[in-house]
Design a protein around this motif. Structure first.
Motif, short mmCIF file in Angstrom:
data_model
loop_
_atom_site.label_atom_id
_atom_site.label_comp_id
_atom_site.label_asym_id
_atom_site.label_seq_id
_atom_site.Cartn_x
_atom_site.Cartn_y
_atom_site.Cartn_z
N GLU A 31 0.84 -1.21 0.00
CA GLU A 31 0.00 0.00 0.00
C GLU A 31 0.87 1.25 0.00
O GLU A 31 2.04 1.22 0.40
CB GLU A 31 -0.91 0.01 1.23
CG GLU A 31 -0.13 0.02 2.54
CD GLU A 31 -1.00 0.00 3.78
OE1 GLU A 31 -2.08 -0.62 3.73
OE2 GLU A 31 -0.60 0.60 4.79
N TYR A 71 0.39 -9.25 0.93
CA TYR A 71 -0.84 -8.47 0.72
C TYR A 71 -1.70 -8.50 1.97
O TYR A 71 -1.72 -9.49 2.70
CB TYR A 71 -1.62 -9.03 -0.47
CG TYR A 71 -0.85 -8.99 -1.75
CD1 TYR A 71 -0.60 -7.80 -2.42
CD2 TYR A 71 -0.31 -10.17 -2.30
CE1 TYR A 71 0.13 -7.76 -3.60
CE2 TYR A 71 0.42 -10.14 -3.48
CZ TYR A 71 0.64 -8.94 -4.12
OH TYR A 71 1.37 -8.90 -5.27
N ILE A 84 -2.50 -2.41 -3.31
CA ILE A 84 -3.11 -3.67 -3.76
C ILE A 84 -3.71 -4.33 -2.53
O ILE A 84 -2.97 -4.78 -1.65
CB ILE A 84 -2.09 -4.59 -4.43
CG1 ILE A 84 -1.43 -3.88 -5.61
CG2 ILE A 84 -2.76 -5.89 -4.89
CD1 ILE A 84 -0.28 -4.65 -6.23
#
Length: 274
Positions: A31, A71, A84
């Motif tokens: 991020e 993630y 993402i």
């Protein structure tokens, strides 16, 4: 022998004493972190603090590190270039599958070392669900919650929660080649004014407000990275590494008591009356 579980063969893993082995799962996010920090910041810090802590343990400590889940649930940063994000349901499903797989290999202790401030509540929930589903003892933690070294005073204590002084200093210590301090800007100080005269509402506290980055910051930064330093980062990394290493040994040596279940207690009582 390496502490990286994925570097072992299946025979090596099968030979591990799973009665007290601790499996460490670093988990972060991809991020935005302003213009001065890399988008891998949260995953990088979780992975490297975990690695440093485990390497500092005595040989034979039986603590093992899994590949990082890079993630995370970063929906508060969506729309900022490079972010993402997983949904909450996706990330929880990944963690549940991880727990089931480890249980199938007869492991009993799982630690989530979390580097992203947007998902501790989610990991608290999924930790208990893994416990119920698989029987694993699960410990979600954030190195940042070990606090700061004695004498460290934050320049942005009211709003420095994302790419500010502390986080920038940590990345500067761990990966100085990825920090672009010439692009660092102070932002998000509007937070202090927003909550100054409120009795109950807070950014993240007793009555939190479900904020997104666009509510609070133009640059994506919430804090004062211009006050960061590599020396400060070194001190914080050393402190967090030490605290995490101690916690991992406590986790290894911890176990819940073998209490009788409610069903077993009722059955025993029934037999006594027969």
């Amino acid at each position: 022998m390496t502490h990286l579980l994925a570097h072992l063969s299946t025979a090596d893993v099968a030979a591990i004493d799973t009665s007290n082995a601790v499996i460490v799962q670093p988990i972060g996010a991809i991020e935005q972190h302003g213009a001065h920090l890399p988008i891998i910041t949260d995953a990088l810090t979780a992975e490297r603090i975990s690695d440093l802590a485990i390497r500092s343990l005595p040989a034979g400590s039986n603590v093992w590190q899994l590949p990082t889940i890079s993630y995370g649930k970063s929906t508060e940063h969506l729309g900022r270039a490079g972010t993402i994000a997983m949904s909450a349901s996706t990330l929880m499903a990944v963690c549940m599958d991880l727990g089931a797989s480890l249980a199938a290999s007869r492991f009993r202790k799982l630690v989530f070392v979390n580097g992203h401030g947007g998902q501790p509540s989610l990991l608290d929930v999924v930790a208990r669900d893994i416990r119920v589903q698989s029987g694993l003892e699960v410990f979600p933690l954030m190195p940042s919650r070990f606090g700061l070294p004695t004498g460290v005073i934050e320049s942005d204590p009211l709003y420095g929660i994302h790419a500010g002084q502390i986080e920038t200093s940590i990345v500067w210590s761990l990966a100085p080649e990825l920090v672009q301090m010439d692009h660092a800007v102070k932002d998000g100080d509007i937070v202090g004014e927003m909550y100054r005269n409120l009795k109950h509402l807070t950014l993240e506290g007793t009555v939190p407000t479900a904020w997104i980055t666009d509510d609070l910051s133009r640059s994506g930064v919430l804090g004062d990275p211009t006050a960061a330093s590599r020396e400060l980062g070194d001190r914080i990394v050393e402190h967090q590494t030490k605290m995490l290493a101690e916690a991992l040994i406590e986790i290894r040596d911890f176990s819940f008591p073998s209490l009788p279940t409610a069903a077993a207690t009722r059955a025993s009582a029934t037999q006594g009356l027969a």
